[in-house]
Design a protein around this motif. Structure first.
Motif, PDB file in Angstrom:
ATOM      1  N   LYS A   1      10.622  -0.665 -35.952  1.00  0.00           N
ATOM      2  CA  LYS A   1      10.761  -1.328 -37.264  1.00  0.00           C
ATOM      3  C   LYS A   1      11.903  -0.697 -38.046  1.00  0.00           C
ATOM      4  O   LYS A   1      12.466   0.325 -37.645  1.00  0.00           O
ATOM      5  CB  LYS A   1       9.462  -1.159 -38.063  1.00  0.00           C
ATOM      6  CG  LYS A   1       8.211  -1.616 -37.330  1.00  0.00           C
ATOM      7  CD  LYS A   1       7.779  -2.957 -37.798  1.00  0.00           C
ATOM      8  CE  LYS A   1       6.477  -3.363 -37.138  1.00  0.00           C
ATOM      9  NZ  LYS A   1       6.201  -4.767 -37.321  1.00  0.00           N
TER      10      LYS A   1
ATOM     11  N   THR B   1      13.449  -6.705 -46.600  1.00  0.00           N
ATOM     12  CA  THR B   1      12.912  -6.322 -47.918  1.00  0.00           C
ATOM     13  C   THR B   1      12.686  -4.813 -48.001  1.00  0.00           C
ATOM     14  O   THR B   1      12.965  -4.193 -49.022  1.00  0.00           O
ATOM     15  CB  THR B   1      11.585  -7.057 -48.222  1.00  0.00           C
ATOM     16  OG1 THR B   1      10.624  -6.725 -47.233  1.00  0.00           O
ATOM     17  CG2 THR B   1      11.782  -8.560 -48.284  1.00  0.00           C
ATOM     18  N   PHE B   2      12.165  -4.209 -46.916  1.00  0.00           N
ATOM     19  CA  PHE B   2      11.889  -2.769 -46.960  1.00  0.00           C
ATOM     20  C   PHE B   2      13.178  -1.945 -47.003  1.00  0.00           C
ATOM     21  O   PHE B   2      13.237  -0.915 -47.682  1.00  0.00           O
ATOM     22  CB  PHE B   2      11.024  -2.346 -45.769  1.00  0.00           C
ATOM     23  CG  PHE B   2       9.571  -2.718 -45.908  1.00  0.00           C
ATOM     24  CD1 PHE B   2       8.796  -2.203 -46.934  1.00  0.00           C
ATOM     25  CD2 PHE B   2       8.967  -3.569 -45.000  1.00  0.00           C
ATOM     26  CE1 PHE B   2       7.450  -2.531 -47.063  1.00  0.00           C
ATOM     27  CE2 PHE B   2       7.611  -3.909 -45.116  1.00  0.00           C
ATOM     28  CZ  PHE B   2       6.861  -3.386 -46.148  1.00  0.00           C
TER      29      PHE B   2
ATOM     30  N   LYS C   1      15.579  -3.238 -31.730  1.00  0.00           N
ATOM     31  CA  LYS C   1      14.596  -3.169 -30.641  1.00  0.00           C
ATOM     32  C   LYS C   1      15.162  -2.564 -29.356  1.00  0.00           C
ATOM     33  O   LYS C   1      14.561  -2.716 -28.289  1.00  0.00           O
ATOM     34  CB  LYS C   1      13.982  -4.547 -30.327  1.00  0.00           C
ATOM     35  CG  LYS C   1      13.326  -5.246 -31.510  1.00  0.00           C
ATOM     36  CD  LYS C   1      11.974  -4.665 -31.873  1.00  0.00           C
ATOM     37  CE  LYS C   1      11.299  -5.496 -32.947  1.00  0.00           C
ATOM     38  NZ  LYS C   1      10.177  -4.848 -33.588  1.00  0.00           N
TER      39      LYS C   1
ATOM     40  N   TYR D   1       2.928  -7.674 -48.795  1.00  0.00           N
ATOM     41  CA  TYR D   1       3.918  -7.987 -47.751  1.00  0.00           C
ATOM     42  C   TYR D   1       3.323  -8.980 -46.744  1.00  0.00           C
ATOM     43  O   TYR D   1       3.963  -9.956 -46.359  1.00  0.00           O
ATOM     44  CB  TYR D   1       4.352  -6.689 -47.049  1.00  0.00           C
ATOM     45  CG  TYR D   1       5.391  -6.903 -45.982  1.00  0.00           C
ATOM     46  CD1 TYR D   1       6.748  -6.987 -46.314  1.00  0.00           C
ATOM     47  CD2 TYR D   1       5.028  -7.026 -44.648  1.00  0.00           C
ATOM     48  CE1 TYR D   1       7.704  -7.188 -45.330  1.00  0.00           C
ATOM     49  CE2 TYR D   1       5.974  -7.227 -43.667  1.00  0.00           C
ATOM     50  CZ  TYR D   1       7.312  -7.303 -44.002  1.00  0.00           C
ATOM     51  OH  TYR D   1       8.263  -7.514 -43.025  1.00  0.00           O
TER      52      TYR D   1
END
Ligand SMILES: N[C@@H](CCC(=O)N[C@@H](CS)C(=O)NCC(=O)O)C(=O)O
Length: 213
Positions: free
Chosen positions: A55, A13-14, A43, A108
């Motif tokens: 992230k 979503t971000f 990661k 969120y």
């Protein structure tokens, strides 16, 4: 001006929020878990080299690296031409900033972490959705939706009468939410917020971002 690269997968979503800002402003950009055309696994050491918390998204623009979606969107809005995605009035701009923080934090947490991820990555036995977790998450999701209804009021956009970064942060979350089997328990079929979602989903910029898989 160099072309921005949005580091992250297009289902996030971000990541979608930053893509939406680019689309709304008409900025050419690239997107993906890559850096200079090379894959950077999620990661991995390379990912942590870009984002200290592992992230997404991260903006890669020339020598610049920037994380935090709202900060990225504000920066892109300021340096690129195209539609302004923030009001110039200091009070209205502060309200948009507040909404961006509210959406990235509380909204969120309740809708994505509490509910959506439970369906997207089910952790129950045999890969089943944990319905008890869903039931636990629903009251807070309903409260958040009521809050958003209040914020929207009779306006066309979440922060008033023009499209802002706050819409770009919010719509990817709500777009996923309306597809959930429990959507009708959170969002009534005929509400201002439903109509807002449909209105924003149908914008050309949204059409090219929200349909990514
Ligand atoms: N506050 C950050 C949040 C970023 C964030 O939580 N991104 C999610 C993807 S939508 C993520 O990277 N999740 C992976 C994880 O938490 O390990 C922002 O606004 O960019």
């Amino acid at each position: 001006m160099e072309q921005p690269h949005i580091f992250g997968p297009t289902f996030s979503t971000f990541v979608r929020s930053v893509m939406l800002c680019c689309e709304e402003k008409g900025i050419d950009y690239s997107v993906g878990l890559t850096l200079n055309g090379e894959e950077v696994p999620f990661k991995s050491e390379g990912h942590f080299g870009l984002h200290p918390y592992g992230k997404v998204p991260v903006l890669v623009l020339g020598e610049h690296r920037l994380f935090e979606s709202a900060s990225i969107c504000r920066y892109l809005d300021e340096i690129f031409p195209g539609a302004d995605l923030q009001p110039s009035d200091p009070w209205q701009r502060a309200r948009v900033d507040q909404l961006c923080a509210e959406v990235s934090g509380y909204v969120y947490q309740a809708l994505v972490v509490g509910l959506l991820l439970e369906f997207a990555f089910p952790k129950g036995e045999g890969g089943a959705v944990r319905l008890d977790k869903v039931e636990q998450a629903l009251p807070e999701a309903v409260r958040i939706i009521e809050r958003l209804e209040d914020v929207l009021g009779g306006n066309a956009f979440i922060a008033g009468n023009s499209y802002t970064i706050a819409d770009a942060l919010l719509i990817p979350i709500l777009d996923y939410l309306v597809r959930l089997p429990v959507a009708d328990r959170v969002l009534s079929a005929d509400s201002g917020l439903r109509r807002y979602i449909q209105r924003i989903q149908s914008r050309p910029a949204s059409q090219s971002v929200l349909t990514h898989r």
